[in-house]
Enzyme design. Structure first.
Site, PDB file in Angstrom:
ATOM      1  N   CYS A   2      23.853  47.165  43.101  1.00  0.00           N
ATOM      2  CA  CYS A   2      22.498  47.201  43.663  1.00  0.00           C
ATOM      3  C   CYS A   2      22.051  48.636  43.967  1.00  0.00           C
ATOM      4  O   CYS A   2      22.860  49.467  44.362  1.00  0.00           O
ATOM      5  CB  CYS A   2      22.445  46.416  44.955  1.00  0.00           C
ATOM      6  N   ARG A  27      23.781  52.044  36.807  1.00  0.00           N
ATOM      7  CA  ARG A  27      24.842  51.566  37.698  1.00  0.00           C
ATOM      8  C   ARG A  27      25.082  50.067  37.562  1.00  0.00           C
ATOM      9  O   ARG A  27      26.040  49.547  38.107  1.00  0.00           O
ATOM     10  CB  ARG A  27      24.475  51.909  39.142  1.00  0.00           C
ATOM     11  N   TRP A  75      22.384  43.414  41.808  1.00  0.00           N
ATOM     12  CA  TRP A  75      23.556  42.927  41.073  1.00  0.00           C
ATOM     13  C   TRP A  75      24.030  41.723  41.874  1.00  0.00           C
ATOM     14  O   TRP A  75      24.469  41.855  43.018  1.00  0.00           O
ATOM     15  CB  TRP A  75      24.618  44.019  41.032  1.00  0.00           C
ATOM     16  N   ASN A  99      21.448  46.360  50.089  1.00  0.00           N
ATOM     17  CA  ASN A  99      22.693  46.444  49.322  1.00  0.00           C
ATOM     18  C   ASN A  99      23.824  46.032  50.243  1.00  0.00           C
ATOM     19  O   ASN A  99      23.807  46.372  51.427  1.00  0.00           O
ATOM     20  CB  ASN A  99      22.974  47.884  48.876  1.00  0.00           C
ATOM     21  N   GLY A 100      24.821  45.364  49.713  1.00  0.00           N
ATOM     22  CA  GLY A 100      25.965  44.972  50.525  1.00  0.00           C
ATOM     23  C   GLY A 100      25.979  43.466  50.750  1.00  0.00           C
ATOM     24  O   GLY A 100      25.362  42.709  49.992  1.00  0.00           O
ATOM     25  N   GLU A 477      44.291  51.051  30.245  1.00  0.00           N
ATOM     26  CA  GLU A 477      42.941  51.613  30.170  1.00  0.00           C
ATOM     27  C   GLU A 477      42.280  51.229  28.839  1.00  0.00           C
ATOM     28  O   GLU A 477      41.082  50.912  28.801  1.00  0.00           O
ATOM     29  CB  GLU A 477      43.016  53.142  30.353  1.00  0.00           C
ATOM     30  N   LYS A 481      38.838  49.147  28.588  1.00  0.00           N
ATOM     31  CA  LYS A 481      37.660  49.606  27.833  1.00  0.00           C
ATOM     32  C   LYS A 481      37.188  48.508  26.898  1.00  0.00           C
ATOM     33  O   LYS A 481      36.013  48.201  26.810  1.00  0.00           O
ATOM     34  CB  LYS A 481      37.964  50.851  26.995  1.00  0.00           C
ATOM     35  N   GLU A 484      35.667  45.457  28.736  1.00  0.00           N
ATOM     36  CA  GLU A 484      34.412  45.784  29.421  1.00  0.00           C
ATOM     37  C   GLU A 484      33.217  45.715  28.472  1.00  0.00           C
ATOM     38  O   GLU A 484      32.170  45.205  28.845  1.00  0.00           O
ATOM     39  CB  GLU A 484      34.477  47.201  30.011  1.00  0.00           C
ATOM     40  N   HIS A 500      59.338  39.351  27.629  1.00  0.00           N
ATOM     41  CA  HIS A 500      59.555  38.502  28.798  1.00  0.00           C
ATOM     42  C   HIS A 500      58.375  37.557  29.036  1.00  0.00           C
ATOM     43  O   HIS A 500      58.039  37.249  30.173  1.00  0.00           O
ATOM     44  CB  HIS A 500      59.812  39.369  30.033  1.00  0.00           C
ATOM     45  N   LYS A 596      28.340  49.996  37.637  1.00  0.00           N
ATOM     46  CA  LYS A 596      28.990  51.318  37.579  1.00  0.00           C
ATOM     47  C   LYS A 596      29.630  51.670  38.919  1.00  0.00           C
ATOM     48  O   LYS A 596      30.698  52.260  38.961  1.00  0.00           O
ATOM     49  CB  LYS A 596      27.932  52.356  37.211  1.00  0.00           C
TER      50      LYS A 596
HETATM   51  C1  G6P Z   1      33.558  49.804  38.542  1.00  0.00           C
HETATM   52  C2  G6P Z   1      33.274  50.548  37.251  1.00  0.00           C
HETATM   53  C3  G6P Z   1      34.583  51.068  36.678  1.00  0.00           C
HETATM   54  C4  G6P Z   1      35.299  51.934  37.692  1.00  0.00           C
HETATM   55  C5  G6P Z   1      35.528  51.177  39.008  1.00  0.00           C
HETATM   56  C6  G6P Z   1      36.001  52.113  40.111  1.00  0.00           C
HETATM   57  O1  G6P Z   1      34.245  48.630  38.273  1.00  0.00           O
HETATM   58  O2  G6P Z   1      32.627  49.716  36.326  1.00  0.00           O
HETATM   59  O3  G6P Z   1      34.309  51.851  35.528  1.00  0.00           O
HETATM   60  O4  G6P Z   1      36.517  52.359  37.178  1.00  0.00           O
HETATM   61  O5  G6P Z   1      34.301  50.609  39.456  1.00  0.00           O
HETATM   62  O6  G6P Z   1      34.984  53.029  40.359  1.00  0.00           O
HETATM   63  P1  G6P Z   1      35.155  54.444  41.006  1.00  0.00           P
HETATM   64  O7  G6P Z   1      33.763  54.985  41.088  1.00  0.00           O
HETATM   65  O8  G6P Z   1      35.756  54.231  42.362  1.00  0.00           O
HETATM   66  O9  G6P Z   1      36.028  55.245  40.140  1.00  0.00           O
END
Ligand code: G6P
Length: 601
Positions: A2, A27, A75, A99-100, A477, A481, A484, A500, A596
């Site tokens: 948000c 974001r 969001w 927000n929150g 990672e 990616k 996502e 395992h 984001k």
């Molecule tokens: C969200 C983003 C991720 C990010 C994570 C942690 O889920 O989509 O890309 O890694 O938050 O965010 P930060 O800003 O704390 O690295």
């Protein structure tokens, strides 16, 4: 996640609000809205989906002259991402954006319903407007009604509220979610991050948790509890910096290509001929340190996990990793001689921020590795090392990860120096870290090969990214990616652990992406690959090990240090995820359901 924008002034209020929301768009959000007050009347507009829908809805709304406005990108947390659930939410004459999460909204809502109040949305936010109006009816004073509202709600929030009976005023409250006030030539602004303020304000006031008050044309009044707080202004940069796609199809693609430059920035002035320099840390910062505890979410957690190998191997210091949302509620044992390191691109991730506060409260020394100066996390930590990635717009983090890994590697070298590591070993690390920018440079033929290969990896019943040592977190990672932005199921797994359990899934429709560096545990990886090949898994090997028999291979250059192989492999898995998502027709920069900056827990 948000986003909030507020504005008081005479400069094209609708455009100002929409421009502000545009800056927050990357974001992640799923609906948007705005409300504008002029001469004691409020008009509001909301739309589900992208900001353009709100732009179309407000096409014939052209308020002229002085106005007060609030706007929001939502969001969804409570209730679906529909127009009704979009903010601003209204009572009879007041509108609120938030927000929150209001944790006690249910009892408040039940009580208000009991008094005959009608609710139209499924959100927690709507209670704020109705609660405010119920206090206003009793207290006959908007200021007191807002103060009592803030005292009555629990949870985490950044709130703006406007009321037809309090003309020229925006009430605000902040606890746990970011909110800042900016002043510019064209008026006063409020926003949930710097982005909408940059270019229109020279400085910002970063509100502390527990702040509430109001902004009017005449004044800014900030309270914590009953006490007036004098605002501390901090300068803002004059321009947004690089935030255009610059010829790339997506911000994510541009940011992958930018990594070489970004890491150059990260390293600038932090290396001498034979040592790592971190001026952000006082000379005695690690004096009492017996161990490190690293804490983060998402991609930043993967950086933490990779770095834990470096800290133990290079600096010979114990390093444990924590997922922030787990750490918070598991009553962790914390030792005072442990340094608590949080890693966060945005500096606003709610779980990471709260974990940091917990560690501070327990008396630990804290260090933030963060991309955003003045963010909540950077302000909270005892010390901050900025990663200097620049603005990252793609929701899927790329250059932020590369710069975090660079800082963490630097930090490992720095602690190794302090712990008396062998000079030759340090010199080898320094020599290698200098070459990260070149390991990150992307050759057009490599990108083209990945693009062509991607068409073979669009189906199947799942992906396993496997690796060992530092390449295990990198495999995590890679899987993150891919899921996502492609919405395909992918898991990152330690290669030696496949037998395992997960190997039960192996067949020709299981895609294994094996990270096969030459400089570390090569033979072990080969055996793990053989086990999968024997069970017919379709295998793509990314690395340099020729002996890693695979259906497809993407080879990296000859490198003499595992971390250089790490960075080059990283660019390949990023581009692979990108090209698969492109072929699937997905919105690479703003993938569904993701945000984001995650400012709720
Ligand atoms: C969200 C983003 C991720 C990010 C994570 C942690 O889920 O989509 O890309 O890694 O938050 O965010 P930060 O800003 O704390 O690295």
């Amino acid at each position: 996640m948000c986003g909030i924008v507020g504005y008081i002034g005479a400069s094209a209020v609708k455009k100002t609000l929409l421009d502000g929301l545009k800056e927050l768009e990357y974001r992640g959000y799923d609906s948007a809205g705005l409300a504008v007050m002029q001469n004691g009347r409020i008009e509001a507009f909301k739309a589900a989906g992208k900001l353009n829908n709100l732009v179309n809805k407000t096409a014939s709304f052209e308020p002229k002259g002085f106005a007060v406005g609030i706007a929001h990108t939502r969001w969804a947390t409570h209730g679906k991402p529909t127009e009704i659930n979009a903010h601003p939410h209204r009572g009879e004459r007041s509108y609120v954006v938030h927000n929150g999460i209001i944790e006690n909204y249910q009892p408040i809502k039940a009580e208000l319903i009991g008094k005959g109040v009608k609710f139209i949305s499924q959100t927690d936010t709507e209670v704020i407007a109705h609660l405010y109006e119920s206090f206003l009816a009793k207290l006959k004073d908007p200021f007191k009604a807002f103060e009592t509202t803030v005292q009555s709600i629990e949870g985490a929030y950044a709130i703006l509220l406007i009321d037809e009976t309090a003309q020229e005023t925006i009430f605000f409250a902040k606890k746990g979610s970011p909110l800042q006030i900016g002043e510019g030539e064209s008026g006063r602004y409020l926003a949930s991050s710097d982005a909408p303020l940059i270019g229109v304000c020279e400085s910002a006031i970063y509100l502390e948790d527990g702040s509430w008050g109001y902004v009017s044309e005449r004044e800014i009044k900030i309270f914590i509890g009953k006490n007036i707080v004098s605002p501390q202004k901090k300068p803002l940069p004059a321009t947004q910096g690089a935030a255009q796609k610059e010829g790339f199809r997506f911000f994510m693609e541009k940011e992958i290509y930018e990594q070489t430059k970004a890491v150059g920035e990260t390293l600038a002035s932090r290396l001498t001929a034979n040592s790592a320099r971190l001026d952000e840390l006082s000379a005695d910062f690690f004096d009492e340190a017996a161990s490190l505890r690293l804490c983060a979410c998402g991609t930043s957690y993967n950086a933490a996990l990779s770095a834990s190998y470096l800290f133990e191997r290079l600096a010979k210091i114990e390093a444990r990793c924590e997922i922030a949302s787990e750490f918070r509620y598991r009553d962790p044992v914390l030792r005072k001689n442990e340094i608590f390191i949080v890693i966060s691109q945005s500096g606003e991730t709610a779980d990471t921020l709260e974990a940091l506060k917990m560690a501070k409260k327990a008396g630990l020394k804290t260090l933030a590795i963060c991309n955003v100066d003045n963010s909540s996390i950077a302000r909270e930590a005892d010390a901050t090392i900025l990663t200097r990635a620049g603005i990252e717009k793609g929701v899927a983090s790329t250059k932020a990860f590369a710069t975090q890994m660079t800082v963490l590697w630097l930090l490992a070298i720095y602690i190794a120096q302090r712990n008396g590591a062998d000079e030759e070993a340090i010199a080898k690390e320094i020599g290698a870290i200098r070459r990260v920018p070149s390991a990150l440079a992307i050759k057009p033929e490599r990108h083209e090969r990945i693009r062509r290969l991607s068409k073979r990896y669009l189906h199947g019943h799942g992906f396993f990214f496997i690796g060992r040592d530092i390449f295990y977190p990198l495999a995590m990672e890679g899987a993150l990616k891919l899921k996502e932005i492609s919405y395909l199921h992918a898991e990152g797994y330690p290669a030696g652990e496949m037998k395992h359990g997960p190997i039960a899934l192996a067949d020709a429709e299981l895609f294994t992406i094996a990270l096969t560096p030459k400089t570390i545990l090569k033979e072990k990886m080969r055996s793990n690959i053989e086990e999968l090949i024997a069970r017919d898994s379709t295998l793509l090997a990314i690395g340099g090990d020729e002996a890693a028999y695979a259906d497809d291979r993407l080879d990296i250059d000859e490198r003499d240090h595992p971390m250089l192989e790490f960075f080059e492999t990283m660019t390949i898995i990023q581009l692979l995820a990108l090209e698969i998502a492109v072929r699937l027709g997905n919105d690479v920069d703003m993938p569904r359901n993701l945000a984001k900056s995650v400012t709720v827990e």
